[in-house]
Write an enzyme that holds these catalytic residues in place. Structure first.
Site, PDB file in Angstrom:
ATOM      1  N   LYS A 143       0.793  -1.249   0.040  1.00 26.70           N
ATOM      2  CA  LYS A 143       0.046   0.008  -0.110  1.00 26.70           C
ATOM      3  C   LYS A 143       0.725   1.260  -0.123  1.00 26.70           C
ATOM      4  O   LYS A 143       0.322   2.370  -0.202  1.00 26.70           O
ATOM      5  CB  LYS A 143      -0.921  -0.007   1.097  1.00 26.70           C
ATOM      6  CG  LYS A 143      -1.853  -1.342   1.119  1.00 26.70           C
ATOM      7  CD  LYS A 143      -3.229  -0.863   0.980  1.00 26.70           C
ATOM      8  CE  LYS A 143      -4.203  -2.163   0.913  1.00 26.70           C
ATOM      9  NZ  LYS A 143      -3.975  -3.054   1.820  1.00 26.70           N
TER      10      LYS A 143
HETATM   11  C1  PLP Z   1      -4.534  -4.460   1.195  1.00 26.87           C
HETATM   12  C2  PLP Z   1      -3.868  -5.743   1.383  1.00 26.87           C
HETATM   13  C3  PLP Z   1      -4.344  -6.696   0.601  1.00 26.87           C
HETATM   14  C4  PLP Z   1      -5.544  -6.671  -0.196  1.00 26.87           C
HETATM   15  O1  PLP Z   1      -5.198  -5.671  -1.213  1.00 26.87           O
HETATM   16  P1  PLP Z   1      -6.718  -5.185  -2.391  1.00 26.87           P
HETATM   17  O2  PLP Z   1      -5.939  -4.131  -3.027  1.00 26.87           O
HETATM   18  O3  PLP Z   1      -7.532  -4.704  -1.290  1.00 26.87           O
HETATM   19  O4  PLP Z   1      -7.282  -6.537  -2.921  1.00 26.87           O
HETATM   20  C5  PLP Z   1      -3.545  -8.062   0.475  1.00 26.87           C
HETATM   21  N1  PLP Z   1      -2.562  -7.983   1.344  1.00 26.87           N
HETATM   22  C6  PLP Z   1      -2.322  -7.131   2.094  1.00 26.87           C
HETATM   23  C7  PLP Z   1      -1.135  -7.406   3.123  1.00 26.87           C
HETATM   24  C8  PLP Z   1      -2.710  -5.867   2.388  1.00 26.87           C
HETATM   25  O5  PLP Z   1      -2.281  -4.920   3.048  1.00 26.87           O
END
Ligand code: PLP
Length: 438
Positions: free
Chosen positions: A107
């Site tokens: 993220k």
């Molecule tokens: C947010 C997240 C996901 C999922 O990603 P999306 O884009 O919401 O599908 C998977 N793994 C981790 C560690 C995350 O922080």
């Protein structure tokens, strides 16, 4: 480039407005009017390009009409300046490690990119002296990435809404200890409740008349689109190893809100030769049910050890439907799904460590297992390792029965003092809290 809403009642919106608004007025998600394919010469030489140049080329296709070239170059350079290595885990399976950024989850890419782009657009606004309030619901990792992206940025206040007791202690530290312009709101409810509160706030006329609100979740185009960049980089790294492997690349994405995989679908539409996609889920298997039945039935999320994927109504599903003109057949042809229980996730984490020495986190474990089970002969799998295993310390150590080293960056967060405000999942409560702040 103009943007339209997946609910089709809004169109012709500028990137600036789409980024500042986050969600369209008809409650739909913004989509670019067209997705431009990058000329084939780019793909022929991609393995010789730096990540920076590659990402800029892709960013230019998406944002080049709306953001000055030098500014765009700077945003790309400043926000993607960490390693994204492709690591071989077994014979035909690779891990794309997206967790080398400041908060140790993927993220960071979208969170930082969108912070910079939002700041850029806000400065251009006429009423640029007015405080902008960024509302962000988090299942654990978005909150920290966005909070760290905006920490100390003037003119912006970030409210992070997170489900009480449902994020890991280290994740919690990363957005509750920062102070300054970051406020953590601990909600009595699930991630879906947090997301619903944020959406309700955007739809509330009184709130919007009194304060400037925007979103930093993957509903925001500046948040999810930059995630397309590292799909190019995965391909480039695989191509550098073997053209034959790159030709047969299958990408598996541990998915929650489906922003990450949607970005991959965009990369594919831009001409990136990905053979097919696999969406790996924990027990929150709404997407898999859709693939099986053709019917989308959101339901409350259940808590799992891969908590960042505890989503019962993935918001980017609307974008996937739109990309494929609501064709269940077309979606199923390009994306397959799978769902794992906590026991299966734990077993995979443990056996992968024993057999290959590679340490997965619970989300990456879903991705790795899906490739192990679903790759066809001749295919080469890349799963996105979305977070550093130490972010889920208790879980991972409990499964392995051994200590996991905590990176210095994470230890620093754990030294701060946790400060958060308790909220019910009642919108009236949230609204009166915000109104009192303005
Ligand atoms: C947010 C997240 C996901 C999922 O990603 P999306 O884009 O919401 O599908 C998977 N793994 C981790 C560690 C995350 O922080």
């Amino acid at each position: 480039m103009k943007y339209y809403s997946t609910n089709k009642k809004v169109s012709g919106v500028s990137l600036e407005d789409a980024v500042i608004k986050g969600l369209a007025e008809d409650k739909g998600l913004f989509m670019p009017d067209n997705i431009v394919e990058i000329p084939s010469a780019f793909y022929e030489n991609i393995d010789k390009m730096s990540f920076d140049d590659m990402a800029y080329t892709a960013a230019f296709m998406l944002f080049g009409e709306d953001v000055h070239a030098n500014m765009l170059k700077m945003i790309v350079h400043d926000t993607l300046n960490f390693d994204v290595p492709l690591v071989r885990v077994s014979e035909n399976i690779y891990s794309l490690e997206l967790f080398h950024g400041p908060t140790l989850a993927f993220k960071d890419v979208g969170g930082r990119f969108m912070s910079r782009m939002l700041s850029y657009f806000i400065q251009r606004q006429e009423d640029n002296k007015k405080l902008v309030n960024v509302l962000v619901a988090t299942s654990g990792d978005t909150g920290s990435a966005v909070a760290n992206g905006f920490l100390g940025v003037e003119g912006i206040h970030v409210y992070v809404l997170y489900p009480k007791g449902l994020v890991s202690p280290i994740q919690e530290c990363q957005f509750t200890t920062l102070g300054q312009n970051i406020t953590a709101l601990e909600v009595e409810g699930t991630f879906d409740d947090c997301q619903a509160l944020v959406k309700a706030a955007f739809m509330d006329a009184e709130l919007n008349a009194k304060m400037k609100l925007t979103s930093a979740n993957s509903i925001n185009v500046a948040r999810f689109l930059p995630q397309a960049f590292y799909y190019f980089y995965a391909y480039a790294q695989l191509k550098a190893i073997s053209q034959a492997a790159a030709n047969n690349m299958v990408v598996c994405v541990p998915s929650g809100n489906f922003g990450n995989i949607t970005a991959g679908l965009f990369a594919h539409r831009m001409g990136l030769p990905i053979k097919r996609f696999i969406a790996a889920n924990n027990r929150n298997d709404i997407f898999l049910e859709y693939l099986k039945t053709g019917v989308y039935t959101p339901r409350p999320s259940v808590a799992t050890i891969a908590n960042a994927m505890d989503v019962g109504d993935p918001s980017n599903f609307a974008r996937i439907l739109d990309l494929f003109h609501h064709s269940h057949e077309a979606i199923s042809a390009e994306i397959s799904g799978v769902s794992y229980t906590d026991e299966q996730i734990a077993e995979t984490l443990k056996s992968c460590k024993q057999e290959t020495g590679y340490l997965l986190d619970p989300h990456g474990a879903c991705g790795y297992r899906a490739l192990k089970e679903m790759l066809q002969p001749g295919e080469v799998g890349v799963f996105l390792e979305t977070a550093h295993p130490a972010k889920f310390l208790q879980t991972v150590e409990g499964i392995l029965g051994e200590k996991v080293e905590i990176p210095l960056k994470l230890q620093k967060f754990m030294e701060g003092k946790k400060v958060s405000v308790s909220l019910s999942r009642d919108f009236a409560h949230f609204k009166s809290y915000l109104l009192a702040k303005k």
